[in-house]
Scaffold this active site. Structure first.
Site, PDB file in Angstrom:
ATOM      1  N   HIS A   1     -17.647   2.121   7.527  1.00  0.00           N
ATOM      2  CA  HIS A   1     -16.181   2.069   7.600  1.00  0.00           C
ATOM      3  C   HIS A   1     -15.734   3.422   8.148  1.00  0.00           C
ATOM      4  O   HIS A   1     -15.746   4.428   7.438  1.00  0.00           O
ATOM      5  CB  HIS A   1     -15.596   1.799   6.212  1.00  0.00           C
ATOM      6  CG  HIS A   1     -14.097   1.839   6.173  1.00  0.00           C
ATOM      7  ND1 HIS A   1     -13.329   0.722   5.952  1.00  0.00           N
ATOM      8  CD2 HIS A   1     -13.227   2.859   6.345  1.00  0.00           C
ATOM      9  CE1 HIS A   1     -12.049   1.055   5.994  1.00  0.00           C
ATOM     10  NE2 HIS A   1     -11.964   2.347   6.219  1.00  0.00           N
TER      11      HIS A   1
ATOM     12  N   ARG B   1      -2.437  -2.172  -3.528  1.00  0.00           N
ATOM     13  CA  ARG B   1      -3.666  -1.429  -3.262  1.00  0.00           C
ATOM     14  C   ARG B   1      -3.696  -0.228  -4.196  1.00  0.00           C
ATOM     15  O   ARG B   1      -2.769   0.574  -4.235  1.00  0.00           O
ATOM     16  CB  ARG B   1      -3.710  -0.952  -1.814  1.00  0.00           C
ATOM     17  CG  ARG B   1      -4.945  -0.157  -1.577  1.00  0.00           C
ATOM     18  CD  ARG B   1      -5.183   0.193  -0.145  1.00  0.00           C
ATOM     19  NE  ARG B   1      -6.460   0.879  -0.076  1.00  0.00           N
ATOM     20  CZ  ARG B   1      -6.678   1.975   0.619  1.00  0.00           C
ATOM     21  NH1 ARG B   1      -5.737   2.509   1.343  1.00  0.00           N
ATOM     22  NH2 ARG B   1      -7.865   2.537   0.598  1.00  0.00           N
TER      23      ARG B   1
ATOM     24  N   HIS C   1     -13.170   2.627  -0.497  1.00  0.00           N
ATOM     25  CA  HIS C   1     -13.126   1.637   0.597  1.00  0.00           C
ATOM     26  C   HIS C   1     -13.839   0.359   0.175  1.00  0.00           C
ATOM     27  O   HIS C   1     -14.313  -0.406   1.028  1.00  0.00           O
ATOM     28  CB  HIS C   1     -13.813   2.145   1.886  1.00  0.00           C
ATOM     29  CG  HIS C   1     -13.127   3.295   2.561  1.00  0.00           C
ATOM     30  ND1 HIS C   1     -13.812   4.332   3.123  1.00  0.00           N
ATOM     31  CD2 HIS C   1     -11.813   3.561   2.761  1.00  0.00           C
ATOM     32  CE1 HIS C   1     -12.954   5.191   3.650  1.00  0.00           C
ATOM     33  NE2 HIS C   1     -11.723   4.745   3.436  1.00  0.00           N
TER      34      HIS C   1
ATOM     35  N   ARG D   1     -11.602  15.635   6.333  1.00  0.00           N
ATOM     36  CA  ARG D   1     -12.469  15.998   5.192  1.00  0.00           C
ATOM     37  C   ARG D   1     -13.899  16.219   5.680  1.00  0.00           C
ATOM     38  O   ARG D   1     -14.343  15.548   6.598  1.00  0.00           O
ATOM     39  CB  ARG D   1     -12.459  14.852   4.159  1.00  0.00           C
ATOM     40  CG  ARG D   1     -11.168  14.729   3.396  1.00  0.00           C
ATOM     41  CD  ARG D   1     -11.116  13.445   2.581  1.00  0.00           C
ATOM     42  NE  ARG D   1     -10.304  12.436   3.226  1.00  0.00           N
ATOM     43  CZ  ARG D   1     -10.264  11.150   2.885  1.00  0.00           C
ATOM     44  NH1 ARG D   1     -11.022  10.693   1.907  1.00  0.00           N
ATOM     45  NH2 ARG D   1      -9.487  10.308   3.516  1.00  0.00           N
TER      46      ARG D   1
ATOM     47  N   ASN E   1       0.878  -1.171   0.000  1.00  0.00           N
ATOM     48  CA  ASN E   1       0.000   0.000   0.000  1.00  0.00           C
ATOM     49  C   ASN E   1       0.911   1.214   0.000  1.00  0.00           C
ATOM     50  O   ASN E   1       1.496   1.567   1.019  1.00  0.00           O
ATOM     51  CB  ASN E   1      -0.876  -0.047   1.258  1.00  0.00           C
ATOM     52  CG  ASN E   1      -1.854   1.104   1.329  1.00  0.00           C
ATOM     53  OD1 ASN E   1      -1.811   2.031   0.515  1.00  0.00           O
ATOM     54  ND2 ASN E   1      -2.738   1.069   2.309  1.00  0.00           N
TER      55      ASN E   1
ATOM     56  N   LYS F   1       3.322   0.844   3.112  1.00  0.00           N
ATOM     57  CA  LYS F   1       3.010  -0.235   4.045  1.00  0.00           C
ATOM     58  C   LYS F   1       3.075  -1.544   3.283  1.00  0.00           C
ATOM     59  O   LYS F   1       2.684  -1.605   2.099  1.00  0.00           O
ATOM     60  CB  LYS F   1       1.607  -0.062   4.617  1.00  0.00           C
ATOM     61  CG  LYS F   1       1.476   1.161   5.481  1.00  0.00           C
ATOM     62  CD  LYS F   1       0.099   1.239   6.084  1.00  0.00           C
ATOM     63  CE  LYS F   1      -0.087   2.568   6.773  1.00  0.00           C
ATOM     64  NZ  LYS F   1      -1.460   2.966   6.907  1.00  0.00           N
TER      65      LYS F   1
ATOM     66  N   GLU G   1     -14.184   0.194  14.963  1.00  0.00           N
ATOM     67  CA  GLU G   1     -13.830  -0.994  15.740  1.00  0.00           C
ATOM     68  C   GLU G   1     -13.527  -0.676  17.200  1.00  0.00           C
ATOM     69  O   GLU G   1     -13.685  -1.536  18.069  1.00  0.00           O
ATOM     70  CB  GLU G   1     -12.584  -1.665  15.117  1.00  0.00           C
ATOM     71  CG  GLU G   1     -12.868  -2.311  13.777  1.00  0.00           C
ATOM     72  CD  GLU G   1     -11.589  -2.719  13.050  1.00  0.00           C
ATOM     73  OE1 GLU G   1     -10.608  -3.088  13.718  1.00  0.00           O
ATOM     74  OE2 GLU G   1     -11.577  -2.648  11.807  1.00  0.00           O
TER      75      GLU G   1
ATOM     76  N   GLU H   1      -8.087  -5.177   4.771  1.00  0.00           N
ATOM     77  CA  GLU H   1      -8.012  -4.948   3.327  1.00  0.00           C
ATOM     78  C   GLU H   1      -6.849  -5.709   2.706  1.00  0.00           C
ATOM     79  O   GLU H   1      -6.944  -6.181   1.581  1.00  0.00           O
ATOM     80  CB  GLU H   1      -7.868  -3.439   3.064  1.00  0.00           C
ATOM     81  CG  GLU H   1      -9.159  -2.688   3.329  1.00  0.00           C
ATOM     82  CD  GLU H   1      -8.964  -1.206   3.604  1.00  0.00           C
ATOM     83  OE1 GLU H   1      -8.427  -0.878   4.679  1.00  0.00           O
ATOM     84  OE2 GLU H   1      -9.343  -0.393   2.760  1.00  0.00           O
TER      85      GLU H   1
ATOM     86  N   GLY I   1     -12.729   5.212   9.618  1.00  0.00           N
ATOM     87  CA  GLY I   1     -11.307   5.353   9.941  1.00  0.00           C
ATOM     88  C   GLY I   1     -10.970   6.832   9.860  1.00  0.00           C
ATOM     89  O   GLY I   1     -11.820   7.672  10.179  1.00  0.00           O
TER      90      GLY I   1
HETATM   91  P1  ADP Z   1      -7.098   4.988   7.979  1.00  0.00           P
HETATM   92  O1  ADP Z   1      -8.278   5.618   7.317  1.00  0.00           O
HETATM   93  O2  ADP Z   1      -5.895   5.873   8.025  1.00  0.00           O
HETATM   94  O3  ADP Z   1      -6.823   3.560   7.540  1.00  0.00           O
HETATM   95  P2  ADP Z   1      -7.809   3.763  10.509  1.00  0.00           P
HETATM   96  O4  ADP Z   1      -8.907   2.875  10.088  1.00  0.00           O
HETATM   97  O5  ADP Z   1      -6.531   3.166  10.957  1.00  0.00           O
HETATM   98  O6  ADP Z   1      -7.540   4.929   9.483  1.00  0.00           O
HETATM   99  O7  ADP Z   1      -8.374   4.672  11.717  1.00  0.00           O
HETATM  100  C1  ADP Z   1      -7.558   5.595  12.362  1.00  0.00           C
HETATM  101  C2  ADP Z   1      -8.389   6.349  13.383  1.00  0.00           C
HETATM  102  O8  ADP Z   1      -9.003   5.427  14.277  1.00  0.00           O
HETATM  103  C3  ADP Z   1      -7.568   7.260  14.297  1.00  0.00           C
HETATM  104  O9  ADP Z   1      -7.368   8.537  13.748  1.00  0.00           O
HETATM  105  C4  ADP Z   1      -8.440   7.351  15.537  1.00  0.00           C
HETATM  106  O10 ADP Z   1      -9.331   8.442  15.396  1.00  0.00           O
HETATM  107  C5  ADP Z   1      -9.248   6.078  15.518  1.00  0.00           C
HETATM  108  N1  ADP Z   1      -8.895   5.157  16.599  1.00  0.00           N
HETATM  109  C6  ADP Z   1      -7.921   4.255  16.650  1.00  0.00           C
HETATM  110  N2  ADP Z   1      -7.904   3.616  17.833  1.00  0.00           N
HETATM  111  C7  ADP Z   1      -8.922   4.144  18.560  1.00  0.00           C
HETATM  112  C8  ADP Z   1      -9.445   3.916  19.871  1.00  0.00           C
HETATM  113  N3  ADP Z   1      -8.936   2.992  20.685  1.00  0.00           N
HETATM  114  N4  ADP Z   1     -10.515   4.651  20.258  1.00  0.00           N
HETATM  115  C9  ADP Z   1     -11.053   5.575  19.442  1.00  0.00           C
HETATM  116  N5  ADP Z   1     -10.606   5.830  18.202  1.00  0.00           N
HETATM  117  C10 ADP Z   1      -9.559   5.130  17.771  1.00  0.00           C
END
Ligand code: ADP
Length: 402
Positions: free
Chosen positions: A210, A93, A182, A243, A11, A18, A335, A386, A212
């Protein structure tokens, strides 16, 4: 017995790369590494193989070629040298496939040329992905390289969901439609949800969230996506880390005409200075919660706007689907943040959605149900993966060709 088939999944971002070594048949991840600060004065690289972690902190990593070579060196150092595993393919990816790519596709010169053409649709994502493909093909020329596109899953969105109500000729000429992103995650997670429930995928109406740094929702009927929140680019839809998601397009005209902002300034505002960060000064939800607890009104507003938009999309997708058998939360926030899950679904008992507070707070990290036993809609938390989905796509391509 021969060694298990292994896929190197890459990725490649603009300043980071990564990679994972995955055995797609068992789902085991043999190695997981991140090379960061590519092109900066000092690089940062780490690789985890089982319980062994090796790091290289400091020496500069000038470009993507150096990044991948560093990854290979760290793999060797950590005991998972590429020539010690049965490497059968390299999976890449790729974010935007435009109208051209909607299946896992072997990486060829022609594919790379086409991806360059598509760069304006995904300026932050496609160019670094192409770089990753080029260096990996150079360093591993004897292996098949396969690109898996984030937009692919949504290629067959129903036309009304894929179409913007703008001038049709213009849209046709410039390939403007809702592509969705996604997709690899939405597909993987919806399949995992069906497996977890022991119900055939084709029998389930699902809403997948989803959440993140980037965030998107998808309505999936019987395994087929019928709507998704991201559009031509990954800017549309839910509020995200940096965003804004949906905004009135008039804001852009207003900023250009009245505030005198350039296209690049508006681009930076929308991609980097908006969302939860733009409102609350923080992208990480763990920090956001701390600030809210400390009485920070801006953080509270950011959270409330985020939740409001999420609830709007859940309601919209209930209407699109008619009903939802399952709502699934996935990715970093989905998650790990029980407060977001609770607040996104609070008070929806009348719509058949009842979250069990104790299950929602459970520290379990594998796929799990968080709705009450008699909630008509089942609510799940399903970790996304993914990389595994990409690795499986790669061997599916190989198997189909053999
Ligand atoms: P990306 O879109 O970069 O793949 P991820 O799916 O890894 O992102 O999500 C990253 C985000 O997840 C972080 O910016 C944070 O806001 C959130 N996150 C990660 N761990 C926790 C946690 N334990 N509690 C709340 N939010 C979390």
């Amino acid at each position: 017995m021969s060694a298990p088939r292994t896929v190197l999944v890459i990725n490649s971002g603009s300043s980071s790369l990564k990679c994972q070594l995955i055995e797609p048949d068992s789902g085991v991840s043999r190695a997981d590494g991140t090379i960061e600060r590519i092109g900066e004065d000092s690089g940062l690289a780490g690789m985890t193989v089982g319980d062994r972690e090796v790091r290289r902190d400091g020496p500069p990593i000038p470009d993507h070629d150096a990044a991948l070579r560093t990854a290979f060196a760290l793999l060797e150092q950590a005991g998972a040298a590429l020539d010690s595993v049965n490497l059968v393919a390299v999976g890449h990816r790729a974010v935007h496939g435009g109208r051209s790519f909607f299946e896992p596709t072997p990486v060829t010169d022609a594919l790379i040329a086409k991806m360059r053409e598509l760069a304006p649709l995904a300026p932050l994502h496609n160019p670094p992905a192409v770089l990753g493909m080029e260096v990996a093909r150079r360093l591993l020329p004897d292996l098949p390289h396969i690109a898996v596109f984030d937009t692919a899953f949504f290629h067959h969105l129903p036309t009304p969901a894929a179409t913007y109500a703008i001038d049709r000729e213009l849209a046709e000429r410039w390939h403007i439609r809702r592509y969705g992103f996604h997709g690899t995650s939405h597909r993987y997670v919806s399949e995992q949800a069906a497996e977890f429930l022991g119900v055939p995928l084709r029998e389930l109406n699902q809403i997948v969230l989803h959440l993140g740094n980037g965030a998107s929702a998808a309505a999936i009927a019987g395994g087929r996506p019928v709507d998704t929140s991201m559009g031509l680019t990954p800017l549309e839809g839910l509020v995200m880390g940096t965003r804004p998601g949906d905004v009135d397009a008039g804001i852009i005209l207003y900023l250009a005409r009245t505030a005198g902002m350039t296209v690049d300034e508006i681009d930076a505002m929308l991609n980097r200075h908006s969302g939860v960060y733009g409102l609350g000064g923080q992208v990480d939800f763990r920090e956001l919660h701390k600030r809210i607890a400390a009485g920070d009104a801006a953080a509270k507003l950011a959270y409330d706007v985020y939740i409001h938009r999420l609830r709007k999309y859940i309601g919209a997708y209930l209407a699109v689907l008619g009903h939802a058998d399952v709502i699934v939360f996935t990715a970093g926030v989905g998650e790990n943040d029980p407060a977001v899950r609770r607040d996104a679904l609070a008070g929806l008992d009348g719509l058949g959605i009842e979250v069990d507070d104790e299950l929602n707070e459970s520290p379990v990290r594998t796929a799990r149900r968080i709705s009450t036993a008699d909630s008509p809609t089942t609510v799940l938390v399903v970790p996304t993966n993914e990389e595994l989905a990409i690795a499986r796509d790669c061997v599916a391509v190989l198997d189909a060709a053999s």
